[in-house]
Design a protein around this motif. Structure first.
Motif, PDB file in Angstrom:
ATOM      1  N   ARG A  93       0.847  -1.212   0.000  1.00  0.00           N
ATOM      2  CA  ARG A  93       0.000   0.000   0.000  1.00  0.00           C
ATOM      3  C   ARG A  93       0.876   1.254   0.000  1.00  0.00           C
ATOM      4  O   ARG A  93       0.583   2.228  -0.708  1.00  0.00           O
ATOM      5  N   ASP A  96       2.297   1.728  -3.400  1.00  0.00           N
ATOM      6  CA  ASP A  96       1.245   2.234  -4.290  1.00  0.00           C
ATOM      7  C   ASP A  96       1.042   3.727  -4.087  1.00  0.00           C
ATOM      8  O   ASP A  96       0.891   4.481  -5.055  1.00  0.00           O
ATOM      9  N   GLU A  97       1.041   4.150  -2.836  1.00  0.00           N
ATOM     10  CA  GLU A  97       0.884   5.582  -2.546  1.00  0.00           C
ATOM     11  C   GLU A  97       2.066   6.375  -3.102  1.00  0.00           C
ATOM     12  O   GLU A  97       1.882   7.472  -3.624  1.00  0.00           O
ATOM     13  N   LYS A 100       1.519   6.782  -6.713  1.00  0.00           N
ATOM     14  CA  LYS A 100       0.515   7.827  -6.966  1.00  0.00           C
ATOM     15  C   LYS A 100       1.135   9.211  -6.825  1.00  0.00           C
ATOM     16  O   LYS A 100       0.800  10.122  -7.590  1.00  0.00           O
ATOM     17  N   SER A 129      10.696   6.806  -4.389  1.00  0.00           N
ATOM     18  CA  SER A 129       9.774   5.672  -4.468  1.00  0.00           C
ATOM     19  C   SER A 129      10.541   4.364  -4.622  1.00  0.00           C
ATOM     20  O   SER A 129      10.240   3.368  -3.959  1.00  0.00           O
TER      21      SER A 129
END
Length: 165
Positions: A93, A96-97, A100, A129
């Motif tokens: 998660r 994924d953030e 984004k 990231s």
């Protein structure tokens, strides 16, 4: 019969009675020794049987303790694996953030200075990231290895403790 013959017979009777008393004493002594030997042998056998029984009970106790330790270690491994799976989900998660965020920074603009700043921010966001993904993956690997080693060490310690009790 003469006096000498009577005396010889009397002497012979006295010697025979002493001999009979001696043989009786020996037979009583042999019987007592046999009984003592039988009692000793019976006691030895009883002690041997009790020792074997005690040894079997101790081996059974140790086997049960080892099985209990093994079952507890398996339970701990199951819990650790569930925690690792939960941590992996949380890490995904987070990645994924971060993805984004990279996408959000990568928006188009009309000002060239804004475009240059956006590209720099996009590269920085991508590096961060990627760094986050690598760090999270490595932390997960290390946590799993630590959990396995800790559980194995505790199981070993518990097995040893059960063995020496």
């Amino acid at each position: 019969m003469s006096g000498w013959g009577v005396r010889a017979i009397g002497l012979l009777l006295v010697v025979a009675s002493y001999w009979g008393a001696y043989e009786h004493g020996r037979s009583v002594e042999r019987a007592d020794a046999g009984q003592a030997s039988a009692e000793r042998d019976s006691g030895d056998r009883l002690a041997e049987v009790q020792g074997e029984r005690d040894a079997r009970q101790e081996e059974q106790r140790r086997a049960e303790a080892r099985e209990e330790v093994r079952a507890h270690a398996q339970e701990q491994r199951t819990i650790a694996e569930a925690d690792a799976a939960s941590a992996d989900t949380a890490g995904q998660r987070l990645r994924d953030e971060a993805g984004k965020l990279v996408s959000a920074v990568n928006c188009t603009a009309t000002d060239t200075a804004a475009i240059a700043r956006g590209q720099a921010a996009t590269r920085a966001a991508m590096v961060l990231s990627d760094l986050l993904a690598r760090a999270d993956a490595r932390a997960g690997e290390l946590a799993k290895a630590y959990d396995r080693a800790r559980i194995a060490g505790l199981a070993c310690e518990a097995s040893y403790t059960a063995l020496v009790k």
